[in-house]
Design a protein around this motif. Structure first.
Motif, PDB file in Angstrom:
ATOM      1  N   SER A  80       1.101   4.123  -2.884  1.00  0.00           N
ATOM      2  CA  SER A  80       0.898   5.555  -2.625  1.00  0.00           C
ATOM      3  C   SER A  80       1.977   6.376  -3.324  1.00  0.00           C
ATOM      4  N   LYS A  81       3.081   5.720  -3.711  1.00  0.00           N
ATOM      5  CA  LYS A  81       4.160   6.386  -4.457  1.00  0.00           C
ATOM      6  C   LYS A  81       3.995   6.160  -5.959  1.00  0.00           C
ATOM      7  N   SER A  95       0.840  -1.211   0.000  1.00  0.00           N
ATOM      8  CA  SER A  95       0.000   0.000   0.000  1.00  0.00           C
ATOM      9  C   SER A  95       0.865   1.248   0.000  1.00  0.00           C
TER      10      SER A  95
END
Lengths: 268, 268
Positions: free
Chosen positions: A63-64, A59
């Motif tokens: 998110s990157k 996760s």
């Protein structure tokens, strides 16, 4: 073409040997590395906990905005790969399958040694996967618990390393294995010492190298390579003690670790 | 007089060196040992988590009706001792204070070495405690991460152990320490090898021995000794992999481990 970075995670610094191979084979790819150093080692945790951690790491990488995820941790690869593949809509690779497949391909006498941590050897992950590719292989697993601290001390060329390798690998030499899987992300650092002990006739399989090769093929076949041939950008995240990752990790990566950040992984 | 058992807990097998000393100094006392092997190592966990674990271990021992608790884990002793003392209505001892006090008493040149795991040395627990007893002591801490796996492999008398000890202890010898604290529960197993390397003039302080002595004094002063001079009964509990505790622990205890049970510590 896909200019997003590749995401790699491990429970600590070991996965940097995988990152190193990816950097060599895919020099134009940007990479985000996450070492979940706060919760190392994964090997002693329950399956349920390892799956939770692997999903949290994934996760974070999502998110990157990564385009693929490499699970550069033997324990997480063997326990959580399928789970992460099901939960995230992008290609996810582990290190066990590429290493096991290569070992099954290169052996001639079908006698294969696997070395790793106590947790990895006890999990039988490599042993089982190798036998999926070569049902009549004779696979001998030897746990080598001193190898990780030897590497983390930077003692990989010492007489201590050589004596320890002799003690661990003696049984494999006696069994006349012709192939040896370096089944822990730290062990490629010891490969010259291991080579010295097992001799020139044993093929060393480095799952980090094989995983990077699989990743390269995957990106090529799916037209996902980075089209910008600039200097690649590397970012590093650690869930604890980033300075330790910088200090020890430099030896794994053969490169200074800049762009290093600490994150609170269990707050995500 | 008090016939209830003594409770001892550690994050793993290491605390058995403390139990060994208690068995020698208090041969008529019954002992319950808990190794929280499912959650080892404590050293990389947060303070909050270590306190939670120490309280869970103590609750388990309380459920076995113990009369005292010995925290035979350096990390838990330094982080959670006071918290456990406040939460439970019985005497609770840690291993740091007895070891530090003894070092401060026996040194003559006030140069004291402390060896331990990376976590223990980085915590500065021994260093600070020694200076509470001897404010102008010069204390040098050296982490020795190879010692634990060397002991767990049973290699304590090997040339690998000796070369490793030379590498780690060289700096302490150069600094002319006259006292060396074995600040990890595994290290007493290595004391003959350490003695060989540091020579006869350095006093080795074994916190396990000092803790057992404090415990004996406490039981005597409070009239809490067992009045039955029968064969003492020993029970062992592990929160994971009891067979590993039996196999490795026998070498720590110099005695067969019977009456060994597995428990689910986080279900308590």
């Amino acid at each position: 073409m896909d200019n997003r970075p590749i995401g790699i995670f491990d429970s600590g610094v070991g996965g940097l040997t995988v990152m190193r191979e990816v950097m060599e084979q895919l020099p134009y790819e940007n990479i985000i590395y996450l070492g979940d150093t706060a919760r190392i080692p994964y090997g002693s945790k329950s399956d349920q906990t390892i799956k939770k951690y692997a999903n949290q790491c994934s996760s974070f990488l999502m998110s990157k905005d990564v385009k693929t995820i490499v699970i550069a941790c033997n324990t997480a690869s063997s326990i959580a790969l399928e789970n992460v593949q099901n939960n995230f809509d992008l290609p996810v690779l582990g290190v066990i399958d590429p290493g096991a497949r290569s070992a099954a391909q290169v052996t001639e006498n079908k006698k294969i040694g696997v070395i790793g941590t106590i947790a990895t050897i006890n999990s039988n992950a490599y042993q089982q996967k190798i036998m999926e590719y070569l049902y009549d292989a004779e696979v001998i697993g030897i746990p080598c618990p001193l190898f990780v601290p030897i590497v983390e001390e930077g003692w990989e060329y010492s007489n201590i390393a050589e004596l320890t390798a002799e003690k661990y690998l003696d049984e494999l030499i006696e069994h006349e294995v012709d192939t040896l899987v370096l089944g822990c992300t730290h062990y490629p650092i010891l490969r010259y010492t291991i080579r010295k002990v097992v001799g020139q006739n044993v093929k060393l399989v480095n799952p980090a190298f094989e995983t990077a090769r699989d990743l390269k093929r995957l990106l090529e076949e799916n037209n996902m390579l980075n089209e910008h041939f600039d200097k690649a950008r590397y970012e590093y995240y650690a869930s604890d003690a980033p300075e330790r990752l910088r200090r020890i990790g430099g030896n794994f990566l053969k490169k200074e670790i800049d762009n290093l950040y600490e994150i609170a992984i269990d707050k995500l």
